[in-house]
Write an enzyme that holds these catalytic residues in place. Structure first.
Site, PDB file in Angstrom:
ATOM      1  CB  THR A 197      -1.053  -0.057   1.137  1.00 13.26           C
ATOM      2  OG1 THR A 197      -1.977   1.008   0.938  1.00 13.26           O
ATOM      3  CG2 THR A 197      -0.431   0.039   2.519  1.00 13.26           C
ATOM      4  CG  ASP A 252      -3.636  20.396 -15.827  1.00 13.55           C
ATOM      5  OD1 ASP A 252      -4.575  20.604 -16.624  1.00 13.55           O
ATOM      6  OD2 ASP A 252      -2.730  21.226 -15.590  1.00 13.55           O
ATOM      7  CG  ASP A 280      -6.451  -1.147  -5.709  1.00 21.56           C
ATOM      8  OD1 ASP A 280      -6.820  -1.821  -4.727  1.00 21.56           O
ATOM      9  OD2 ASP A 280      -5.423  -0.425  -5.689  1.00 21.56           O
ATOM     10  CB  THR A 287      -5.912  18.725  -9.813  1.00 21.16           C
ATOM     11  OG1 THR A 287      -5.971  19.034  -8.417  1.00 21.16           O
ATOM     12  CG2 THR A 287      -4.721  19.391 -10.451  1.00 21.16           C
ATOM     13  CE1 TYR A 298     -12.036   1.058   5.348  1.00 19.96           C
ATOM     14  CE2 TYR A 298     -11.586   1.031   3.001  1.00 19.96           C
ATOM     15  CZ  TYR A 298     -11.144   0.955   4.299  1.00 19.96           C
ATOM     16  OH  TYR A 298      -9.814   0.792   4.547  1.00 19.96           O
ATOM     17  CB  ALA A 310      -8.587   4.577  -5.591  1.00 20.22           C
ATOM     18  N   GLY A 360     -18.349   1.322   0.231  1.00 24.47           N
ATOM     19  CA  GLY A 360     -16.928   1.111  -0.021  1.00 24.47           C
ATOM     20  C   GLY A 360     -16.400  -0.255   0.386  1.00 24.47           C
ATOM     21  N   GLY A 393     -12.357  11.725  -9.418  1.00 20.63           N
ATOM     22  CA  GLY A 393     -11.017  11.524  -8.882  1.00 20.63           C
ATOM     23  C   GLY A 393     -10.049  11.121  -9.977  1.00 20.63           C
ATOM     24  CE  LYS A 451      -2.164   0.584  -3.348  1.00 15.33           C
ATOM     25  NZ  LYS A 451      -3.543   0.888  -3.709  1.00 15.33           N
TER      26      LYS A 451
HETATM   27  P1  ATR Z   1      -6.111   7.378  -3.552  1.00 18.08           P
HETATM   28  O1  ATR Z   1      -4.875   6.545  -3.658  1.00 18.08           O
HETATM   29  O2  ATR Z   1      -7.048   6.938  -2.459  1.00 18.08           O
HETATM   30  O3  ATR Z   1      -6.813   7.533  -4.861  1.00 18.08           O
HETATM   31  P2  ATR Z   1      -4.939  10.011  -3.844  1.00 18.08           P
HETATM   32  O4  ATR Z   1      -4.064   9.471  -4.908  1.00 18.08           O
HETATM   33  O5  ATR Z   1      -4.347  10.915  -2.817  1.00 18.08           O
HETATM   34  O6  ATR Z   1      -5.649   8.830  -3.051  1.00 18.08           O
HETATM   35  O7  ATR Z   1      -6.184  10.765  -4.550  1.00 18.08           O
HETATM   36  C1  ATR Z   1      -7.142  11.485  -3.837  1.00 18.08           C
HETATM   37  C2  ATR Z   1      -8.196  11.981  -4.816  1.00 18.08           C
HETATM   38  O8  ATR Z   1      -9.207  12.691  -4.081  1.00 18.08           O
HETATM   39  C3  ATR Z   1      -7.674  12.957  -5.870  1.00 18.08           C
HETATM   40  O9  ATR Z   1      -8.394  12.767  -7.066  1.00 18.08           O
HETATM   41  C4  ATR Z   1      -7.988  14.316  -5.232  1.00 18.08           C
HETATM   42  O10 ATR Z   1      -8.115  15.375  -6.151  1.00 18.08           O
HETATM   43  P3  ATR Z   1      -6.811  16.242  -6.586  1.00 18.08           P
HETATM   44  O11 ATR Z   1      -6.127  15.443  -7.641  1.00 18.08           O
HETATM   45  O12 ATR Z   1      -7.367  17.517  -7.087  1.00 18.08           O
HETATM   46  O13 ATR Z   1      -5.976  16.410  -5.345  1.00 18.08           O
HETATM   47  C5  ATR Z   1      -9.328  14.013  -4.612  1.00 18.08           C
HETATM   48  N1  ATR Z   1      -9.679  14.948  -3.551  1.00 18.08           N
HETATM   49  C6  ATR Z   1      -9.164  15.007  -2.308  1.00 18.08           C
HETATM   50  N2  ATR Z   1      -9.759  15.996  -1.587  1.00 18.08           N
HETATM   51  C7  ATR Z   1     -10.688  16.584  -2.410  1.00 18.08           C
HETATM   52  C8  ATR Z   1     -11.640  17.649  -2.260  1.00 18.08           C
HETATM   53  N3  ATR Z   1     -11.757  18.307  -1.109  1.00 18.08           N
HETATM   54  N4  ATR Z   1     -12.431  17.944  -3.314  1.00 18.08           N
HETATM   55  C9  ATR Z   1     -12.331  17.276  -4.473  1.00 18.08           C
HETATM   56  N5  ATR Z   1     -11.450  16.249  -4.682  1.00 18.08           N
HETATM   57  C10 ATR Z   1     -10.642  15.910  -3.666  1.00 18.08           C
END
Ligand code: ATR
Length: 263
Positions: A45, A135, A84, A133, A205, A112, A226, A108, A49
Site C-alpha cells: 500500500t 490536469d 483494485d 485538479t 468505507y 484508486a 466502499g 477523482g 505501490k
Molecule cells: P487514492 O490513492 O485513495 O486515490 P490520492 O491518490 O491521494 O488517493 O487521490 C485522492 C483523490 O481525491 C484525488 O483525485 C484528489 O483530487 P486532486 O487530484 O485535485 O488532489 C481528490 N480529492 C481530495 N480531496 C478533495 C476535495 N476536497 N475535493 C475534491 N477532490 C478531492
C-alpha cells in the site's frame, strides 16, 4: 481492515495461514523485498505501490497498464498484480450491475481512480472522469488512450457539467477522499445533481454510509458502499496467492464488525 478480512477468510477456509502487517519505511523497501521470499504473497500500500515494481520479476497486464502494484505472488520469482480495479468491477457485478456498455462517471484521478478507470474501460464501459485538479484527469485519459487506444472523456468538476453527465450516466463512482472520516459532512456531488436512475458507488468505507450514499438513497438511487471494493480486491488477492474461492460473505462481515467497533 485487510488483516481482519483475510484472517476471517483463513478461518472459514480452515487454512493454516496468517496475514501480518509490516510498517516498511521508504528507505527500507529494498531490504524488505530481499527478505520476502518466505511469504506466499504480499499486499502493498501507500507509499510503495509504484516503487515496489523495480523489485519484481514480472507484472500482470493490469499492473503494467495501471503502473502500480497492490498484490504480489511469491513462488520462486515475484509477480506483481493490481486488484483494485477488478475489485471495483466485481463489486458492481455482485450487485448485478453490468459493466460492459454502461456509462460511468468516475470522480477523482488519484491511485484508486486510475485503477478503476483502466479496469472499467478494459471491460467495455464508457468512462468519463472528473477531478478537482483537471490536469490529472487529462493525464490519465491520455495515458489510457496511449496504452489501450480507448477513449476516456474528461469533464470539468462543476455542478452544471456533473449534473448533465449524470443525467446521461448509469453509474457514479466516488474515487476521491471526500466524505471520509473525520469530514463526514462533505460530499463530492450535491444531492440535487443526482437522479433516481443512477447506481451510486462510494469507495470511502469509513463511514460506511457516507453523505454521498445517504443523499443518493434519498433521491432513490441504488447504492454500493466502499466495503464492496475493499472485499473484492482482497478476494482477488487471495485467489492469486492461494488459488482458492474466497469466502466474500465472511470477509465482508469481518470488515463491517471491525468498522462498527470504531463507532
Ligand atoms: P487514492 O490513492 O485513495 O486515490 P490520492 O491518490 O491521494 O488517493 O487521490 C485522492 C483523490 O481525491 C484525488 O483525485 C484528489 O483530487 P486532486 O487530484 O485535485 O488532489 C481528490 N480529492 C481530495 N480531496 C478533495 C476535495 N476536497 N475535493 C475534491 N477532490 C478531492
Amino acid at each position: 481492515m485487510s488483516a481482519v478480512m483475510h484472517a476471517a477468510a483463513f478461518r472459514k477456509l480452515k487454512l493454516p495461514c496468517t496475514y501480518d502487517l509490516f510498517d516498511v519505511g521508504e528507505g527500507d523497501l529494498g531490504s524488505f523485498m530481499e527478505r520476502a521470499g518466505k511469504f506466499a504473497g504480499l499486499n502493498v500500500t501507500i507509499p510503495h505501490k509504484v516503487a515496489v515494481m523495480e523489485y519484481l520479476d514480472e507484472l500482470s497486464r493490469e499492473a503494467e497498464l495501471i503502473g502500480a502494484v497492490n498484490t504480489i505472488k511469491i513462488n520462486g520469482g515475484k509477480r506483481g498484480y493490481n486488484t483494485d480495479g477488478v475489485g471495483c468491477t466485481r463489486a458492481l457485478e455482485e450487485n448485478r450491475i453490468e459493466v460492459k456498455g454502461s456509462k460511468v462517471l468516475v470522480l477523482g484521478a488519484g491511485g484508486a481512480a486510475r485503477a478503476i478507470v483502466y479496469q472499467l474501460a478494459l471491460e467495455g464501459a464508457e468512462v468519463s472522469a472528473a477531478n478537482r485538479t483537471r490536469d490529472k484527469a487529462v493525464e490519465l485519459a491520455y495515458d489510457v488512450k496511449e496504452k489501450t487506444g480507448l477513449e476516456i472523456d474528461v469533464l470539468d468538476f462543476n455542478d452544471a457539467t456533473i449534473k448533465k453527465a449524470l443525467s446521461e450516466s448509469n453509474i457514479l463512482i466516488n474515487a476521491t477522499s471526500v466524505g471520509m472520516h473525520p469530514r463526514e459532512d462533505e460530499t463530492p456531488v450535491k444531492k440535487n445533481l443526482m437522479n433516481p436512475d443512477l447506481v451510486v458507488m462510494d469507495l470511502v468505507y469509513n463511514p460506511l454510509k457516507t453523505k454521498l450514499l445517504r443523499d443518493a438513497k434519498d433521491v432513490g438511487c441504488r447504492t454500493i458502499d466502499g466495503v464492496g471494493m475493499l472485499v473484492n480486491q482482497g478476494a482477488e488477492s487471495l485467489r492469486i496467492w492461494l488459488g482458492v474461492k474466497p469466502p466474500t460473505e465472511e470477509m465482508r462481515k469481518a470488515v463491517i464488525d471491525e468498522l462498527r467497533k470504531g463507532d
